[in-house]
Design an enzyme around this catalytic site. Structure first.
Site, PDB file in Angstrom:
ATOM      1  CG  HIS A  77     -12.432  -3.256   0.282  1.00 31.33           C
ATOM      2  ND1 HIS A  77     -11.440  -2.955  -0.625  1.00 31.33           N
ATOM      3  CD2 HIS A  77     -11.805  -3.418   1.485  1.00 31.33           C
ATOM      4  CE1 HIS A  77     -10.270  -2.930   0.008  1.00 31.33           C
ATOM      5  NE2 HIS A  77     -10.463  -3.201   1.284  1.00 31.33           N
ATOM      6  CE  LYS A 110      -6.627  10.087  -2.061  1.00 33.27           C
ATOM      7  NZ  LYS A 110      -7.213  11.324  -2.483  1.00 33.27           N
TER       8      LYS A 110
END
Lengths: 172, 276
Positions: free
Chosen positions: A36, A101
């Protein structure tokens, strides 16, 4: 339980509501912390990235090494909130869905609504079960990051729950 | 025992910890499933148990985060330890990770490049009342490790204040820490000692209550309060936010009261080996 296949059309995203259970089949890409950071830096500088982000699905995951005779090692989701501050540039580039999650920031919730994207939850801490749903794995970019590199995964009936839907409604 | 044999034993310990859900934890998960009524919570617990079954059968890691390997080495009074011995244990852990296709998750904290297996942490303790040597491998996953907390209380702090801090720490851990949790608490010592006690409490059996009456009471009270948070399995709500709370204490300074909290996800993994 809804069965969906990639590529997913935008209208299918609109039809999914928070809490819906989904079995996803098709192509997803793993990307987590360092990827990222690198993607966002490259986008900022206008450089080419090794992943076509538009209409794709990113899975926050760093799989275990692949045991002999298997397609992939254990491959459950990692904590999504670590990617919160690095999410907008990808959504701007047309990222369709994220799988991970846990909770997202308020900012990401609003961005998901703004860009009409979606956030799925995969069962956390169940990497062995999820490994059985992966049919194919291929390295795509940032090899030097090891398990944190980008891998293309072909999945079949990958079990997900809609965590934040395209209207910004959250399961938590 | 030869060095080669010791290394092999460590490799097997790695496999046992990573592929086989601890029997005591399995028991608590089954118990939780019997108690849960909320469909999503039941589903999450069934998924966790099914994952454990597949991991065991297929020799797959219970969780892809195969953790940062922590070794607890407890030596009795009849044992002489050498740095060479510790080195072989660490090498055995590293080769076990490689042999069993576990994730290389360790990086230089500044450079953050090329993850490897290097960086096994060892804690050595000499126990006056014990004989032989016990080696426990505790691969600690970081989804829950990131939720660790330390607070240096005033020595006049009440038990309620301490409990409040622990409950708040679990609340902050939330769904992304992979509940249902096992919560380790260390009270006393220094800042580092409190956190170490918290971590060490997680390698004890989680289905047994504390032999100390006061600590047992504290564990039971925390168990109730944490489960009242209703975070539930995988964060979907329900009765089971925590499977067990374990508390360890150590003498501390008259000026302070350190409290450390180390949380484990439902994939609490450890395995031990004892040599006489």
């Amino acid at each position: 339980m809804k069965k969906i296949k990639t590529p997913i059309a935008k209208k299918d995203i609109f039809n999914l509501r928070v809490g819906d259970e989904v079995l996803l089949s098709g192509t997803i890409y793993t990307a987590r912390d360092q990827v990222h950071k690198k993607l966002v830096e490259a986008i900022k500088k206008g450089k080419k990235v090794p992943l076509a982000i538009k209409d794709q699905i990113i899975y926050y995951c760093g799989p275990s090494a692949t045991p002999k005779g298997k397609v992939i090692g254990s491959c459950g989701p990692t904590t999504s909130s670590r990617m919160d501050e690095l999410t907008e540039p990808l959504l701007k580039k047309g990222l369709l869905a994220m799988i991970g999650k846990g909770r997202r920031s308020k900012k990401v919730k609003n961005l998901i609504k703004k860009y009409k994207a979606i956030y799925f939850l995969a069962p956390s801490g169940c990497g062995a079960l999820l490994a059985e749903k992966v049919m194919f794995k291929k390295l795509v970019g940032f090899k030097e990051l090891g398990s944190e590199a980008i891998y293309r995964l072909e999945v079949k009936d990958f079990p997900l729950i809609v965590g934040i839907d395209s209207k910004g409604r959250s399961i938590y | 025992m030869t060095n080669l044999r010791l290394k092999k034993e460590m490799e097997e310990l790695v496999a046992k910890a990573s592929f086989c859900l601890r029997a005591d934890l399995y028991l608590l998960l089954k118990k939780a499933l019997a108690k849960e009524t909320k469909p999503n919570a039941r589903k999450a617990l069934r998924c966790i148990l099914e994952n454990a079954r597949i991991a065991n059968k297929e020799n797959l890691a219970i969780c892809q985060d195969t953790g940062l390997p922590v070794l607890f080495i407890e030596a009795g009074k009849d044992v002489k330890l050498s740095s060479q011995f510790i080195k072989i244990l660490q090498e055995g852990v590293m080769s076990g990770y490689k042999k069993h296709s576990l994730r290389a998750s360790m990086v230089d904290p500044i450079l953050r490049k090329a993850p490897s297996y290097k960086g096994v942490i060892s804690h050595v303790e000499f126990l006056e009342q014990a004989k032989g040597i016990k080696i426990t491998l505790f691969p600690k996953g970081f989804g829950s490790e990131n939720k660790s907390q330390l607070k240096m209380f005033n020595p006049t702090a009440s038990v309620e204040e301490i409990e409040g801090f622990i409950v708040e720490s679990v609340k902050n851990a939330g769904p992304e820490g992979c509940p249902p949790f096992v919560v380790g608490v260390g009270i006393g010592g220094t800042a580092d000692k409190a956190l170490l006690l918290a971590k060490k409490s997680l390698i004890d059996r989680v289905d047994k209550s504390n032999p100390d009456r006061n600590l047992k009471k504290l564990e039971q009270s925390l168990f109730k309060k944490i489960n009242n948070l209703r975070i539930g399995p995988m964060g979907f709500g329900g009765k089971t936010t925590v499977l067990a709370v374990k508390v360890k204490t150590a003498p501390t300074h008259i000026a302070g009261l350190p409290v450390g909290v180390n949380i484990s996800c439902h994939a609490l993994r450890s395995a031990a080996i004892t040599f006489k």
